[in-house]
Structure formats: structure tokens, C-alpha cells
Design a protein around this motif. Sequence first.
Motif, PDB file in Angstrom:
ATOM      1  N   ASN A  16      12.867 118.990  48.423  1.00 45.71           N
ATOM      2  CA  ASN A  16      13.150 120.424  48.466  1.00 45.71           C
ATOM      3  C   ASN A  16      13.778 120.867  47.154  1.00 45.71           C
ATOM      4  OD1 ASN A  16      12.324 120.804  51.200  1.00 45.71           O
ATOM      5  ND2 ASN A  16      14.202 119.801  51.850  1.00 45.71           N
ATOM      6  N   PRO A  17      13.546 122.105  46.746  1.00 48.86           N
ATOM      7  CA  PRO A  17      14.098 122.597  45.478  1.00 48.86           C
ATOM      8  C   PRO A  17      15.623 122.500  45.399  1.00 48.86           C
ATOM      9  CG  PRO A  17      12.517 124.164  46.375  1.00 48.86           C
ATOM     10  CD  PRO A  17      12.720 123.104  47.418  1.00 48.86           C
ATOM     11  N   ASP A  18      16.308 122.587  46.551  1.00 44.72           N
ATOM     12  CA  ASP A  18      17.769 122.528  46.536  1.00 44.72           C
ATOM     13  C   ASP A  18      18.303 121.099  46.438  1.00 44.72           C
ATOM     14  OD1 ASP A  18      17.334 121.468  49.053  1.00 44.72           O
ATOM     15  OD2 ASP A  18      18.313 123.097  50.139  1.00 44.72           O
ATOM     16  N   GLY A  19      17.380 120.109  46.406  1.00 45.73           N
ATOM     17  CA  GLY A  19      17.778 118.715  46.249  1.00 45.73           C
ATOM     18  C   GLY A  19      17.993 117.972  47.547  1.00 45.73           C
ATOM     19  N   ALA A  20      18.019 118.666  48.685  1.00 45.73           N
ATOM     20  CA  ALA A  20      18.202 118.024  49.993  1.00 45.73           C
ATOM     21  C   ALA A  20      16.822 117.726  50.588  1.00 45.73           C
ATOM     22  CB  ALA A  20      18.991 118.935  50.920  1.00 45.73           C
TER      23      ALA A  20
END
Length: 88
Positions: A16-20
Motif C-alpha cells: 500500500n502507498p502508506d507503507g502498511a
Amino acid sequence: GAYLIVEGHADLRHPNPDGADTLVATVGAGQLVGELGLIRNVPRALDMQASTDLTSLRIGAEEFLAVVEHDAATAYKLLQVVAGYVGS
């Protein structure tokens, strides 16, 4: 290439773009990973991360596609797998 899991387990995660990353599935012995990307000739959508000690066999793209092209039984089994993706 594609990876045949020989021993152990691995998590398939969607970055995911948010890193999660999102856990999509866990695979184990006897399962093939990455075949859809080879068949469709597109980059993989998921990352694979070992969740236990893991032994896998890497099958190169050319070798994988040669088996599919020349072995009807293998091609049929892959069609069943792909149909399972579509039905999910």
C-alpha cells in the motif's frame, strides 16, 4: 519467474502507498506463486515474504512457459487455478 513452495509458509502481501502492506493469503508446500504474472506477462501485484523457514524452487519464465506450452495436463491445471481467481 514463478516459485513452487517446497517447505514452509509465506505470506502474500499487497503493498500500500502508506507503507502498511495488506495480507492477502498465506501459501504453503505444494503451492505455486507468481504464475499469473508470467501467464499475463505483467509485473506481480503482490510481494511474498517467508513467515517460517522456507524452501522454494524458482522456475524461470522461459522454462515455465515451455512446460505450459508442451504439457496439456499442466496447462489444464493452470486453467483451473486461473478460473479460481476469476471466481473469487
